[in-house]
Design a protein around this motif. Structure first.
Motif, mmCIF file in Angstrom:
data_model
loop_
_atom_site.group_PDB
_atom_site.id
_atom_site.type_symbol
_atom_site.label_atom_id
_atom_site.label_comp_id
_atom_site.label_asym_id
_atom_site.label_seq_id
_atom_site.Cartn_x
_atom_site.Cartn_y
_atom_site.Cartn_z
ATOM 1 N N ILE A 39 144.893 10.396 -59.379
ATOM 2 C CA ILE A 39 145.353 11.872 -59.530
ATOM 3 C C ILE A 39 146.489 12.136 -60.447
ATOM 4 O O ILE A 39 147.088 13.161 -60.624
ATOM 5 C CB ILE A 39 145.168 12.847 -58.346
ATOM 6 C CG1 ILE A 39 146.214 12.116 -57.489
ATOM 7 C CG2 ILE A 39 143.790 12.853 -57.845
ATOM 8 C CD1 ILE A 39 146.519 13.232 -56.193
ATOM 9 N N ARG A 169 142.264 24.292 -61.337
ATOM 10 C CA ARG A 169 141.031 23.335 -60.399
ATOM 11 C C ARG A 169 139.693 23.844 -60.373
ATOM 12 O O ARG A 169 138.936 24.247 -59.762
ATOM 13 C CB ARG A 169 141.636 23.739 -58.708
ATOM 14 C CG ARG A 169 143.167 23.432 -58.651
ATOM 15 C CD ARG A 169 143.385 21.948 -58.406
ATOM 16 N NE ARG A 169 143.049 21.923 -56.869
ATOM 17 C CZ ARG A 169 143.301 20.469 -56.189
ATOM 18 N NH1 ARG A 169 143.642 19.621 -57.119
ATOM 19 N NH2 ARG A 169 142.933 20.491 -54.955
ATOM 20 N N LYS A 210 141.148 14.784 -67.086
ATOM 21 C CA LYS A 210 141.312 14.991 -65.520
ATOM 22 C C LYS A 210 140.311 16.202 -65.373
ATOM 23 O O LYS A 210 140.426 16.683 -64.410
ATOM 24 C CB LYS A 210 142.636 15.412 -65.334
ATOM 25 C CG LYS A 210 143.234 14.151 -65.050
ATOM 26 C CD LYS A 210 144.876 14.326 -64.686
ATOM 27 C CE LYS A 210 144.797 14.806 -63.109
ATOM 28 N NZ LYS A 210 145.971 15.363 -62.711
HETATM 29 C C1 DHB Z 1 144.648 16.453 -56.898
HETATM 30 C C2 DHB Z 1 146.011 16.713 -57.058
HETATM 31 C C3 DHB Z 1 146.813 16.696 -58.528
HETATM 32 O O1 DHB Z 1 147.922 16.771 -58.268
HETATM 33 C C4 DHB Z 1 146.002 16.548 -59.512
HETATM 34 O O2 DHB Z 1 146.518 16.738 -60.760
HETATM 35 C C5 DHB Z 1 144.775 16.356 -59.457
HETATM 36 C C6 DHB Z 1 143.932 16.454 -58.258
HETATM 37 C C7 DHB Z 1 143.981 16.447 -55.886
HETATM 38 O O3 DHB Z 1 144.723 16.695 -54.777
HETATM 39 O O4 DHB Z 1 142.638 16.406 -55.543
#
Ligand code: DHB
Ligand code: MG
Length: 221
Positions: A39, A169, A210
């Motif tokens: 991550i 997210r 990502k």
């Molecule tokens: C997650 C945490 C992060 O900092 C990131 O950049 C991507 C995913 C996670 O906890 O899933």
């Protein structure tokens, strides 16, 4: 547009403008080998942190969430001689991996890794008189983001930059009724930043290797 294309474009752009050198590539390989979650930030995001630190002329940088030290390498490389990065990590095994990665990159002379709950290590930093930090990068457990933003402001000064990772997210940030503490942490942190008169803030959604996410950047005014 698909994830496959976002990844291909990210690989193309990062390969051009932010290729991993041996130390960065080794940091990722060691982190994966040690079983750390994948991550970490991408190379072109690392380069953005590097550029923001340089643009700010940052001499004191604070990172919340070290993971395997990949982002810390980018941040530490932006420091002038005599500059200092303090990076906070909850998991002692992650911190050990990060220490080895930063040592391999020749950066442990300017980096301090503090192991513990960031809520506690942030309080320690204040008590010990650390700060002001010129740049703070928040990339740890999302549930505590509102606290991390508040502490970051306390440890900053006029002109400091605060960056928060993962504010979109996959669009889950829209779900005001979410029972996911991470989503609520991100939302509360954004609301706090938006309503804080000491901050000038923006938030940007991104796609890349990502996935679909974003970051917030604030200037302490
Ligand atoms: C997650 C945490 C992060 O900092 C990131 O950049 C991507 C995913 C996670 O906890 O899933
Ligand atoms: Mg992150």
């Amino acid at each position: 547009m698909s994830q496959e294309q976002w990844t291909a474009v990210d690989d193309y752009l990062s390969g051009l403008v932010a290729p991993n050198d041996a130390a960065l590539a080794a940091a990722l390989a060691n982190s994966a080998g040690a079983g750390l979650p994948s991550i970490h930030i991408t190379p072109n995001q690392g380069k953005l942190l590097f550029l923001l630190a340089r643009l700010r002329g940052a001499r004191a940088i604070l990172e919340i969430g070290t993971l395997g030290g990949y982002s810390a390498i980018w941040l530490a490389r932006a420091l002038p001689s005599g500059g200092r990065l303090i990076t906070l990590e909850h998991n002692p095994e992650y911190a050990d991996v990060a220490r080895r990665n930063l040592e391999r990159a020749g950066l442990m002379d300017r980096v301090e890794i503090r192991v513990g709950e960031a809520i506690d290590t942030l309080a320690q930093l204040s008590e010990e008189g650390h700060g002001p930090f010129d740049l703070v990068f928040i990339d740890a457990d999302k549930r505590s983001n509102p606290t991390y933003v508040s502490r970051a402001i306390e440890l900053a000064r006029e002109g400091s930059v605060i960056i928060v990772d993962n504010v979109v997210r996959n669009g889950s940030v829209l779900d005001a009724e979410s029972e996911d503490e991470s989503v609520q942490g991100v939302r509360r942190a954004l609301e706090l930043m938006a309503s804080e008169p000491r901050l000038a803030v923006t938030a940007i959604q991104t796609v890349g290797s990502k996935g679909y996410d974003g970051f917030a950047i604030a200037l302490v005014v």
